[in-house]
Design an enzyme around this catalytic site. Structure first.
Site, PDB file in Angstrom:
ATOM      1  N   GLN A 105      64.406  21.246  55.288  1.00  0.00           N
ATOM      2  CA  GLN A 105      63.401  22.028  55.436  1.00  0.00           C
ATOM      3  C   GLN A 105      63.332  23.711  55.724  1.00  0.00           C
ATOM      4  OE1 GLN A 105      60.413  20.836  54.986  1.00  0.00           O
ATOM      5  NE2 GLN A 105      60.654  18.509  54.795  1.00  0.00           N
TER       6      GLN A 105
ATOM      7  N   CYS B 229      55.422   6.633  56.571  1.00  0.00           N
ATOM      8  CA  CYS B 229      56.656   6.371  56.183  1.00  0.00           C
ATOM      9  C   CYS B 229      56.419   6.027  54.609  1.00  0.00           C
ATOM     10  CB  CYS B 229      57.309   4.823  56.786  1.00  0.00           C
ATOM     11  SG  CYS B 229      56.200   3.695  56.677  1.00  0.00           S
TER      12      CYS B 229
ATOM     13  N   HIS C 130      62.945  19.085  45.757  1.00  0.00           N
ATOM     14  CA  HIS C 130      61.366  19.073  45.731  1.00  0.00           C
ATOM     15  C   HIS C 130      60.817  19.539  47.130  1.00  0.00           C
ATOM     16  CE1 HIS C 130      60.601  14.965  48.274  1.00  0.00           C
ATOM     17  NE2 HIS C 130      61.922  15.262  48.144  1.00  0.00           N
TER      18      HIS C 130
HETATM   19  N1  PLP Z   1      65.296  15.168  55.563  1.00  0.00           N
HETATM   20  C1  PLP Z   1      64.346  15.824  55.716  1.00  0.00           C
HETATM   21  C2  PLP Z   1      64.180  16.735  57.103  1.00  0.00           C
HETATM   22  C3  PLP Z   1      63.131  15.491  54.997  1.00  0.00           C
HETATM   23  O1  PLP Z   1      62.019  16.060  55.198  1.00  0.00           O
HETATM   24  C4  PLP Z   1      63.104  14.637  53.831  1.00  0.00           C
HETATM   25  C5  PLP Z   1      62.278  14.606  52.948  1.00  0.00           C
HETATM   26  O2  PLP Z   1      61.035  13.862  53.393  1.00  0.00           O
HETATM   27  C6  PLP Z   1      64.730  13.983  53.530  1.00  0.00           C
HETATM   28  C7  PLP Z   1      65.576  14.370  54.495  1.00  0.00           C
HETATM   29  C8  PLP Z   1      64.644  13.196  52.317  1.00  0.00           C
HETATM   30  O3  PLP Z   1      64.977  14.068  51.151  1.00  0.00           O
HETATM   31  P1  PLP Z   1      64.763  13.293  49.691  1.00  0.00           P
HETATM   32  O4  PLP Z   1      63.380  13.045  49.586  1.00  0.00           O
HETATM   33  O5  PLP Z   1      65.436  14.230  48.866  1.00  0.00           O
HETATM   34  O6  PLP Z   1      65.449  12.053  49.732  1.00  0.00           O
END
Ligand code: PLP
Length: 380
Positions: A176, A321, A198
């Site tokens: 983030q 979720c 993304h």
């Molecule tokens: N870690 C955090 C803090 C996230 O906000 C997210 C996404 O929601 C993830 C990990 C997971 O990322 P990804 O969607 O690339 O697997």
């Protein structure tokens, strides 16, 4: 017109990323092939690796491209355990992409413990200190850089320094923060850092694990020798090109991103004027410029998200979720909220396409929706 205020979930693809992806898609070829089409694809992947290293402040050789941050975090945690970590300490507010694999390491004989957070949602370093023995070389410590629900910036570098001083391995989920704050991956002093495309304007389904120094990488996916044997599988050339382009632009536009704080603060002030009993989580801590986590205790987040959606405003429930079901936010409960308040938490997250018009749209829709829900749910 929709006010899209869910940038922490996915931020729209940046035009630079789309251009880079289109150009990479035209190349064809497999980066492992020796002919000219293969060499062109290899060149594209390596150019993206160099750009990403520059944008994020990581050594090129430490970048392992993955299918996203979930895979990167799993790879980092598994690598730490393969290297001998027997105690895994994760902050209580980590994303499920850390919490769940940290539970599975217990199947391999490792212990697991959660580092508590303060009422402001900041990882409690004194608690971490007490959890680490003088020799913690059998431990791995995982603290995120900023929380995805509250936007609260975490003392990840301090946690890593503390953990390393006791010999522990360290992992930072920095998903983030890139493109949102001026931090560089090397600033954390971590062994492993995870990042996702993304969240900064690249495509979904691509990310990276950044390994620093002598941090060992134990491949999860085996097969071809891609990514120096650290992650097998033909590289996602198109996604990787979009990832690097997005990261470069996001980092170049940090100033514009910082200015979102004024819009966010105005939004929170308007909501407070309208409903003085609104709870704004982490409001007194240092937060990302774009994020606000709000609750009107007793007004269910699920109902509110749906009502706002009908009015053209896209936000998330604090802890939706992946199946779309809403449960009380684990993050705000770790901050001491009761389950009713935690079940009311919604997240508003601005991004590179946001303007004051979106915030105004939210404020109007929020006022209407909360008034309607309150009529149906008279106070007990
Ligand atoms: N870690 C955090 C803090 C996230 O906000 C997210 C996404 O929601 C993830 C990990 C997971 O990322 P990804 O969607 O690339 O697997």
């Amino acid at each position: 017109m929709t006010a899209y205020l869910d940038h922490n979930a996915t931020t729209p693809l940046r035009p630079d990323a789309l251009d880079a992806m289109t150009e990479a898609a035209r190349l064809g070829g497999n980066p492992s092939s020796v002919h000219s089409a293969g060499r062109a694809a290899r060149g594209r992947v390596e150019a993206a690796r160099a750009d990403l290293a520059q944008a994020l402040g990581a050594p090129q050789s430490g970048i392992v491209f993955t299918s996203g941050a979930t895979e990167a975090l799993d790879l980092a945690l598994t690598s730490a355990v393969a290297a001998g970590a027997r105690r895994v300490l994760v902050s209580a507010i980590e994303h499920d992409a850390v919490i769940e694999p940290s539970r599975t390491v217990m199947d391999h004989g490792a212990e697991r413990a959660e580092i508590p957070v303060t009422a402001d949602g900041v990882v409690d370093l004194a608690a971490l200190d007490a959890m680490l023995s003088d020799d913690a070389s059998d431990a791995a410590v995982c603290v995120m850089a900023a929380n995805n629900e509250t936007g609260v910036i975490q003392p990840a570098a301090e946690a890593c320094a503390l953990a390393r001083s006791r010999g522990a391995r360290t992992l930072v989920d920095a998903v983030q923060v890139f493109g949102k704050s001026a931090v560089q991956a090397s600033d954390f002093g971590a062994d492993y850092v995870a990042v996702s495309a993304h969240k900064l304007g690249g495509p979904a389904g691509v990310g990276a694990m950044l390994a620093f120094g002598d941090a060992p990488v134990a491949a999860r996916l085996r097969g071809g020798g891609q990514e120096l044997g650290r992650r097998a599988g033909t590289e996602n050339v198109v996604g990787i090109a979009g990832f690097a382009a997005a990261a470069t632009t996001a980092v170049a536009q940090l100033e514009q991103f910082g200015a979102l704080a004024d819009i966010r603060d105005g939004l929170e002030a308007a909501v407070r004027d309208h409903q003085p009993d609104v709870v704004i989580f982490g409001a007194s801590a240092e937060r990302l410029a774009n994020t606000s986590c709000l609750a009107l205790p007793g007004v269910s987040a699920e109902t509110l998200v749906m009502a706002l959606d009908l009015d053209g405003v896209a936000v998330s429930a604090g802890a939706a979720c992946s199946s779309g079901r809403v449960r009380p936010s684990r993050v705000v409960m770790a901050m001491g909220a009761d389950s009713v308040t935690a079940g009311s938490a919604i997240r508003v997250s601005l991004g590179w396409t946001s303007s004051q018009v979106d915030a105004d749209h939210f404020i109007t829709a929020w006022s209407k929706a909360t008034a309607r829900v309150a009529q149906r749910q008279p106070a007990a």
